[in-house]
Design a protein around this motif. Structure first.
Motif, PDB file in Angstrom:
ATOM      1  N   CYS A  53      78.687  27.745 -47.687  1.00  0.00           N
ATOM      2  CA  CYS A  53      78.663  29.069 -48.320  1.00  0.00           C
ATOM      3  C   CYS A  53      77.205  29.520 -48.375  1.00  0.00           C
ATOM      4  O   CYS A  53      76.348  28.808 -48.917  1.00  0.00           O
ATOM      5  CB  CYS A  53      79.257  29.028 -49.716  1.00  0.00           C
ATOM      6  N   LEU A  54      76.930  30.699 -47.825  1.00  0.00           N
ATOM      7  CA  LEU A  54      75.559  31.202 -47.745  1.00  0.00           C
ATOM      8  C   LEU A  54      75.358  32.331 -48.746  1.00  0.00           C
ATOM      9  O   LEU A  54      76.070  33.341 -48.730  1.00  0.00           O
ATOM     10  CB  LEU A  54      75.256  31.710 -46.332  1.00  0.00           C
ATOM     11  N   LEU A  55      74.379  32.170 -49.615  1.00  0.00           N
ATOM     12  CA  LEU A  55      73.943  33.216 -50.531  1.00  0.00           C
ATOM     13  C   LEU A  55      72.603  33.739 -50.018  1.00  0.00           C
ATOM     14  O   LEU A  55      71.724  32.958 -49.640  1.00  0.00           O
ATOM     15  CB  LEU A  55      73.765  32.668 -51.951  1.00  0.00           C
ATOM     16  N   TYR A  56      72.417  35.055 -50.030  1.00  0.00           N
ATOM     17  CA  TYR A  56      71.193  35.622 -49.464  1.00  0.00           C
ATOM     18  C   TYR A  56      70.858  36.914 -50.192  1.00  0.00           C
ATOM     19  O   TYR A  56      71.712  37.539 -50.835  1.00  0.00           O
ATOM     20  CB  TYR A  56      71.349  35.874 -47.962  1.00  0.00           C
ATOM     21  N   THR A  57      69.592  37.320 -50.102  1.00  0.00           N
ATOM     22  CA  THR A  57      69.161  38.596 -50.675  1.00  0.00           C
ATOM     23  C   THR A  57      69.133  39.651 -49.582  1.00  0.00           C
ATOM     24  O   THR A  57      69.137  39.341 -48.385  1.00  0.00           O
ATOM     25  CB  THR A  57      67.773  38.470 -51.314  1.00  0.00           C
ATOM     26  N   ASP A  58      69.070  40.926 -50.002  1.00  0.00           N
ATOM     27  CA  ASP A  58      69.115  42.011 -49.016  1.00  0.00           C
ATOM     28  C   ASP A  58      67.840  42.104 -48.184  1.00  0.00           C
ATOM     29  O   ASP A  58      67.761  42.908 -47.257  1.00  0.00           O
ATOM     30  CB  ASP A  58      69.393  43.347 -49.700  1.00  0.00           C
ATOM     31  N   GLY A  59      66.838  41.271 -48.515  1.00  0.00           N
ATOM     32  CA  GLY A  59      65.659  41.224 -47.648  1.00  0.00           C
ATOM     33  C   GLY A  59      66.010  40.751 -46.252  1.00  0.00           C
ATOM     34  O   GLY A  59      65.302  41.075 -45.284  1.00  0.00           O
ATOM     35  N   ILE A  60      67.120  39.992 -46.116  1.00  0.00           N
ATOM     36  CA  ILE A  60      67.562  39.523 -44.800  1.00  0.00           C
ATOM     37  C   ILE A  60      68.225  40.671 -44.036  1.00  0.00           C
ATOM     38  O   ILE A  60      67.824  41.012 -42.911  1.00  0.00           O
ATOM     39  CB  ILE A  60      68.543  38.348 -44.939  1.00  0.00           C
ATOM     40  N   THR A  61      69.237  41.285 -44.616  1.00  0.00           N
ATOM     41  CA  THR A  61      70.004  42.308 -43.898  1.00  0.00           C
ATOM     42  C   THR A  61      69.239  43.619 -43.764  1.00  0.00           C
ATOM     43  O   THR A  61      69.510  44.406 -42.838  1.00  0.00           O
ATOM     44  CB  THR A  61      71.329  42.570 -44.623  1.00  0.00           C
ATOM     45  N   GLU A  62      68.303  43.889 -44.660  1.00  0.00           N
ATOM     46  CA  GLU A  62      67.550  45.138 -44.585  1.00  0.00           C
ATOM     47  C   GLU A  62      66.196  44.964 -43.914  1.00  0.00           C
ATOM     48  O   GLU A  62      65.347  45.868 -43.966  1.00  0.00           O
ATOM     49  CB  GLU A  62      67.358  45.710 -45.994  1.00  0.00           C
ATOM     50  N   ALA A  63      65.990  43.830 -43.269  1.00  0.00           N
ATOM     51  CA  ALA A  63      64.751  43.618 -42.527  1.00  0.00           C
ATOM     52  C   ALA A  63      64.695  44.574 -41.344  1.00  0.00           C
ATOM     53  O   ALA A  63      65.629  44.651 -40.552  1.00  0.00           O
ATOM     54  CB  ALA A  63      64.672  42.167 -42.044  1.00  0.00           C
ATOM     55  N   ARG A  64      63.596  45.319 -41.214  1.00  0.00           N
ATOM     56  CA  ARG A  64      63.448  46.284 -40.126  1.00  0.00           C
ATOM     57  C   ARG A  64      62.569  45.692 -39.034  1.00  0.00           C
ATOM     58  O   ARG A  64      61.496  45.161 -39.302  1.00  0.00           O
ATOM     59  CB  ARG A  64      62.827  47.585 -40.638  1.00  0.00           C
ATOM     60  N   GLY A  65      63.056  45.769 -37.821  1.00  0.00           N
ATOM     61  CA  GLY A  65      62.313  45.224 -36.689  1.00  0.00           C
ATOM     62  C   GLY A  65      63.068  45.453 -35.412  1.00  0.00           C
ATOM     63  O   GLY A  65      63.535  46.564 -35.144  1.00  0.00           O
ATOM     64  N   GLY A  66      63.217  44.395 -34.632  1.00  0.00           N
ATOM     65  CA  GLY A  66      63.923  44.523 -33.370  1.00  0.00           C
ATOM     66  C   GLY A  66      63.051  45.092 -32.272  1.00  0.00           C
ATOM     67  O   GLY A  66      61.836  45.254 -32.437  1.00  0.00           O
ATOM     68  N   PRO A  67      63.635  45.445 -31.131  1.00  0.00           N
ATOM     69  CA  PRO A  67      62.865  45.930 -29.973  1.00  0.00           C
ATOM     70  C   PRO A  67      62.019  47.154 -30.292  1.00  0.00           C
ATOM     71  O   PRO A  67      60.898  47.282 -29.807  1.00  0.00           O
ATOM     72  CB  PRO A  67      63.945  46.240 -28.936  1.00  0.00           C
ATOM     73  N   LEU A  68      62.566  48.089 -31.087  1.00  0.00           N
ATOM     74  CA  LEU A  68      61.849  49.322 -31.396  1.00  0.00           C
ATOM     75  C   LEU A  68      61.092  49.257 -32.707  1.00  0.00           C
ATOM     76  O   LEU A  68      60.370  50.182 -33.065  1.00  0.00           O
ATOM     77  CB  LEU A  68      62.828  50.500 -31.419  1.00  0.00           C
ATOM     78  N   GLY A  69      61.278  48.198 -33.469  1.00  0.00           N
ATOM     79  CA  GLY A  69      60.522  47.985 -34.687  1.00  0.00           C
ATOM     80  C   GLY A  69      61.068  48.658 -35.929  1.00  0.00           C
ATOM     81  O   GLY A  69      60.538  48.446 -37.016  1.00  0.00           O
ATOM     82  N   GLY A  70      62.124  49.467 -35.842  1.00  0.00           N
ATOM     83  CA  GLY A  70      62.623  50.167 -37.006  1.00  0.00           C
ATOM     84  C   GLY A  70      64.100  49.980 -37.274  1.00  0.00           C
ATOM     85  O   GLY A  70      64.677  50.648 -38.138  1.00  0.00           O
TER      86      GLY A  70
END
Length: 562
Positions: free
Chosen positions: A476-493
Motif C-alpha cells: 500500500c503506497l501513501l504519497y503526497t501531491d508533490g509526486i503527482t503535481e510535479a511539473r517536468g517532462g519533455p517540455l518542462g511544464g
C-alpha cells in the motif's frame, strides 16, 4: 665641475698639485654649503670638513674617518682606484649611516685622488619610507589574515590560524586562550614556522599578568608592565628554545562577549614590543576575535539546529511487528532539510495491536511549514491511545490546530496496520489527502476510496475509513501531491499526474517496499530534472513475502514464516 656660491669650479685630473686643489676648495670660496661637505683622501683621512658640520660629530680635519664612516672611506678608495685615465665618469653616489643618521653621499673626484663628498641627510626620508613599507606590510598581513580567519567557521581551526599568523608576523610565539570550559582553559600555542598545538589545561588565568582581565574583555596592560620571568611554564610553547624577553597580552573582542585572549612572546634576543606594535597587535586581535566569535556562534546555532532537526526530520523506517515499512522524503529546497511533508510510524504496544502510520502535507513549505509539521506530529503521538478511532483523532487534531496561532491547514492520511498470519490488514482514512494506492502481486493498482476534509481549516470535519488486506508481497503506497503535481517532462511544464503514477506502479507487482519507494522517487526526480518542485514524501506498507515450509515428513502442509 661643481657650483659653489654662484661660482663654477672645474676639477681636472691635470691639476698641478694638492696645494692648488686646497686653494680652490678653501672655505672662503665655499661660503657655507647647506649640507655637510667633507674632502677625504685615498687613505681615509678627512682633508676638509665644512657645511653643516653638526651632522658629523667626531669627524675632525686631518684625522682618519671614524669607524662609523668606514663605508665612506671604502667608497673614496674605490673612486681613487678607478681614476685610470682622463674622462672617467664621476663615481656613483653611496649611502650609509652615521651616528643614527642616514646619508646619501654625492662625490666629486679631485686630481690628487681625494674625493669631495656632499652628504645629504635623508634620515627623515628613509624613516618615512620604512614606515610606509611597514604599513604596507601590515595592511597586506591584515588582509591575508582576514581571508584565512574567515575561510572557516570551525572555532578550533580559527584558533589555530590565529596562533599561527600571530607567531609568524607579530612575535616569535603566540598563545590563544579561549574562555574557560569548566575548570580548564582551551589553549592553542604556536612558535614561528611551526604548527599550532591545542590542549585543555587546568590553569588559573590570574597567574598570567593581564590574562584574567583580557578574558573578561578589559583593555590590555602595556607590555612594559609584564615581567617575562613571571610567566608560568604552561604558557611557553614547546620549541620556543630560549628565554622570553617581552610579552603582550591583549583581549580578543567578540560579538557582545569576549572571544578569548591573545598572548605574544618574543625572545630576549629581540627588542621589546613598541607602542605601535602593541596597537597593531590589537587591530589583529579585533579581527581574530570577530572571526572566533562568528565561528562559535555558528557552532552554537548548528548544535541547536541539529537538535531540532532530530525531531523534525522524518524517521528511518524498518520492519515493525512483522510488517515492512519504507519511506522517502525530499524537501522542496535543497538548502532546507525539513519542510511541510512528513510521515511517522507509531508501533502498537504489542504485535496484536495495530500500528498507526501517518503521512501528511502542511500548506506551504520551508521552515514555517516545518514548525507546524512538528506540532502535528507531536499531537498525533499524544493521541496514540485512541488511534483506533481515526475520525476522533482527526477531530481532536483539527481542534488543536484551530486553537493555535497558525493560519495553515494540512491534509493527512491515517493507516492502522496489523498483521494476522501472513496477511496485513489495513484501515485507511484520508483527510483531504490523495487516496492510497495498493499494488497487487499481479500488477493491478487499486485506489482505496477513502475521503475526508482537511484539518485546521473548518470547525467540523468529516472522514470516511476504508479497510483492505495485503497478501504477501503486496504494498500500500501513501504519497503526497508533490509526486503527482510535479511539473517536468519533455517540455518542462507537464504534471506527472495520478495516471502516470499508476502505470509506473503497475510494473512493480511483488517488488519489495524499499525498491518500490526508490522507483517512485527516481521517476519523480527524472520527471522534474532540475526544475522546482514541492516537498515529496512517500511511504510503502508491505506484507512480507512468506516461505512455505514443508512438514518434517515432506507430505503434510507446513507453516508460513516471514
Amino acid at each position: 665641475m661643481v657650483s659653489l656660491e654662484g661660482k663654477t669650479v672645474t676639477l681636472t685630473k691635470d691639476t698641478k698639485d694638492t696645494k692648488d686643489t686646497k686653494e680652490r676648495f678653501a672655505p672662503a670660496s665655499w661660503g657655507r654649503p647647506p649640507h655637510a661637505v667633507i674632502v677625504v683622501d685615498p687613505a681615509g683621512t678627512a682633508a676638509r670638513v665644512d657645511g653643516e658640520t653638526s651632522l658629523l660629530p667626531g669627524v675632525e680635519q686631518g684625522m682618519p674617518l671614524p669607524d662609523d664612516l668606514a663605508w665612506l672611506a671604502r667608497a673614496t678608495a674605490e673612486a681613487a682606484a678607478s681614476a685610470v685615465h682622463r674622462g672617467d665618469p664621476e663615481p656613483p653616489a653611496v649611502s650609509g649611516e652615521f651616528r643614527g643618521r642616514r646619508f646619501e653621499a654625492h662625490p666629486t673626484r679631485c686630481a690628487d685622488g681625494s674625493v669631495v663628498w656632499w652628504l645629504v641627510d635623508h634620515t627623515a626620508r628613509y624613516a618615512a619610507e620604512e614606515a610606509l613599507t611597514a604599513e604596507r606590510e601590515r595592511t597586506t598581513f591584515l588582509a591575508e589574515a582576514s581571508n584565512v580567519l574567515l575561510s572557516s567557521l570551525n572555532a578550533e581551526r580559527c584558533m589555530a590560524a590565529t596562533a599561527r599568523l600571530a607567531s609568524g608576523f607579530l612575535a616569535d610565539a603566540a598563545v590563544v586562550v579561549a574562555p574557560a570550559e569548566g575548570r580548564q582553559l582551551p589553549v592553542t600555542r604556536a612558535v614561528r614556522g611551526g604548527e599550532a598545538v591545542q590542549a585543555l589545561i587546568a590553569a588559573d588565568p590570574s597567574t598570567v599578568p593581564g590574562l584574567a582581565e583580557a578574558l573578561k574583555g578589559f583593555p590590555p596592560v602595556p607590555s612594559r608592565w609584564i615581567d617575562p620571568t613571571s610567566l608560568p611554564d604552561w604558557l611557553v610553547p614547546d620549541g620556543f628554545g630560549t628565554t622570553v624577553g617581552s610579552v603582550v597580552v591583549t583581549p580578543l573582542p567578540g560579538h557582545g562577549v569576549p572571544a578569548g585572549a591573545l598572548i605574544l612572546l618574543r625572545t630576549d634576543t629581540r627588542r621589546g614590543f613598541s607602542e605601535n606594535e602593541e596597537t597593531f597587535a590589537r587591530l589583529f586581535a579585533a579581527r581574530s576575535g570577530a572571526a572566533l566569535s562568528a565561528a562559535r556562534l555558528y557552532a552554537e546555532q548548528h548544535s541547536i539546529t541539529r537538535t531540532l532537526m532530530r525531531d523534525l526530520l522524518p524517521p528511518r523506517l524498518h520492519r515493525v511487528h512483522g510488517v515492512e515499512f519504507a519511506g522517502s522524503y525530499r524537501s522542496s529546497d535543497a538548502r532546507d532539510r525539513v519542510g511541510g511533508d512528513f510521515y511517522d510510524v507509531h508501533p502498537g504496544r504489542t504485535a496484536s495491536e495495530p500500528s498507526l502510520v501517518v503521512l501528511g502535507d502542511v500548506c506551504g513549505k520551508g521552515l514555517d511549514a516545518a514548525v507546524l509539521t512538528g506540532k502535528i506530529r507531536n499531537t498525533l503521538q499524544a493521541l496514540m491511545p485512541m488511534a483506533g478511532d481515526h475520525e476522533r483523532v482527526l477531530q481532536l487534531l483539527n481542534g488543536a490546530l484551530l486553537n493555535s496561532d497558525n493560519t495553515r491547514f494540512a491534509t493527512l492520511v491515517l493507516a492502522s496496520v496489523r498483521r494476522a498470519e501472513n496477511q496485513v490488514h489495513l484501515r485507511l482514512t484520508s483527510a483531504g489527502h490523495p487516496a492510497p494506492l495498493v499494488v497487487r502481486n499481479d500488477g493491478r493498482v487499486e485506489e482505496i476510496p477513502t475521503h475526508g476534509s482537511l484539518v485546521g481549516a473548518l470547525e467540523q470535519i468529516t472522514a470516511h475509513t476504508v479497510g483492505t488486506t495485503l497478501l504477501p508481497g503486496e504494498t500500500c503506497l501513501l504519497y503526497t501531491d508533490g509526486i503527482t503535481e510535479a511539473r517536468g517532462g519533455p517540455l518542462g511544464g507537464e504534471l506527472f499526474g495520478e495516471e502516470r503514477l499508476k502505470r509506473a506502479l503497475a510494473e512493480c507487482g511483488g517488488m519489495p517496499g524499499e525498491a518500490l519507494v526508490e522507483h517512485v522517487r527516481m521517476l519523480a526526480s527524472q520527471w522534474l530534472r532540475d526544475g522546482g518542485h514541492d516537498d515529496l514524501a512517500v511511504v510503502a506498507i508491505t506484507a512480507p513475502q512468506t516461505t512455505h515450509l514443508s512438514a518434517v515428513d515432506g507430505h503434510t502442509r507446513g507453516r508460513y514464516t516471514s
